[in-house]
Write an enzyme that holds these catalytic residues in place. Sequence first.
Site, PDB file in Angstrom:
ATOM      1  CG  ASN A  44     -14.589  43.753  29.183  1.00 36.64           C
ATOM      2  OD1 ASN A  44     -13.699  43.049  28.731  1.00 36.64           O
ATOM      3  ND2 ASN A  44     -15.847  43.616  28.799  1.00 36.64           N
ATOM      4  CD  GLU A  46     -19.372  42.040  31.282  1.00 34.31           C
ATOM      5  OE1 GLU A  46     -19.996  40.967  31.354  1.00 34.31           O
ATOM      6  OE2 GLU A  46     -19.415  42.800  30.299  1.00 34.31           O
ATOM      7  CD  GLU A  57     -11.920  51.627  27.255  1.00 34.94           C
ATOM      8  OE1 GLU A  57     -12.328  50.710  28.007  1.00 34.94           O
ATOM      9  OE2 GLU A  57     -12.552  52.047  26.279  1.00 34.94           O
ATOM     10  CB  CYS A  96     -13.402  55.015  29.633  1.00 28.68           C
ATOM     11  SG  CYS A  96     -13.720  53.440  30.448  1.00 28.68           S
TER      12      CYS A  96
HETATM   13  N1  THU Z   1     -16.580  48.125  27.691  1.00 29.22           N
HETATM   14  C1  THU Z   1     -15.257  48.410  27.863  1.00 29.22           C
HETATM   15  O1  THU Z   1     -14.530  47.706  28.569  1.00 29.22           O
HETATM   16  N2  THU Z   1     -14.764  49.499  27.229  1.00 29.22           N
HETATM   17  C2  THU Z   1     -15.457  50.264  26.364  1.00 29.22           C
HETATM   18  O2  THU Z   1     -14.907  51.210  25.817  1.00 29.22           O
HETATM   19  C3  THU Z   1     -16.858  49.969  26.076  1.00 29.22           C
HETATM   20  C4  THU Z   1     -17.489  48.915  26.909  1.00 29.22           C
HETATM   21  C5  THU Z   1     -17.123  46.929  28.350  1.00 29.22           C
HETATM   22  C6  THU Z   1     -18.048  47.182  29.489  1.00 29.22           C
HETATM   23  C7  THU Z   1     -18.828  45.887  29.504  1.00 29.22           C
HETATM   24  O3  THU Z   1     -18.097  44.917  30.240  1.00 29.22           O
HETATM   25  C8  THU Z   1     -18.884  45.465  28.050  1.00 29.22           C
HETATM   26  O4  THU Z   1     -17.836  46.171  27.410  1.00 29.22           O
HETATM   27  C9  THU Z   1     -20.200  45.746  27.358  1.00 29.22           C
HETATM   28  O5  THU Z   1     -20.580  47.066  27.531  1.00 29.22           O
END
Ligand code: THU
Length: 136
Positions: A44, A46, A57, A96
């Site tokens: 992830n 941000e 994902e 996703c």
């Molecule tokens: N996040 C993901 O990368 N994948 C998921 O399946 C759930 C959430 C991330 C998004 C954000 O950066 C952090 O987790 C908190 O929501």
Amino acid sequence: MDERYPRLVSEALEARERAYAPYSNFAVGAALLCQDGTVYQGCNIECAAYPAANCAERTAIFKAVSEGQRDFAAIAVVGGPAGQKPDSLCPPCGVCRQVMREFCGEDFNIVLWDGKEARVYTLAQMLPCSFGPENL
Ligand code: THU
């Protein structure tokens, strides 16, 4: 369980080390297995403008598609508070799941890690009665 999945979980855990999640402090890693055996990792990412964040994902899927891959077998996803080992499942968010639906069949496998063992779900289980390209 498919013999390739333990390695896929390891690849997701490795990708998670590169998560950029200074706002949520929730680190996620993914590893996408292509039908030809290639694996694409994702984390992830941000952003100070929060909605611009990308999930692990979709990072993996977009990396793969941008490299010419479209035939996918499975994705492993691991997540939890940054700096700690994951100890519970991190199921993919709805966005996703919808992106998976764009490129993957109903039997596409989603491999989740609870800290001790892997659990395998199909995309059909995770996104029932879905809308996809053939609905247009
Ligand atoms: N996040 C993901 O990368 N994948 C998921 O399946 C759930 C959430 C991330 C998004 C954000 O950066 C952090 O987790 C908190 O929501």
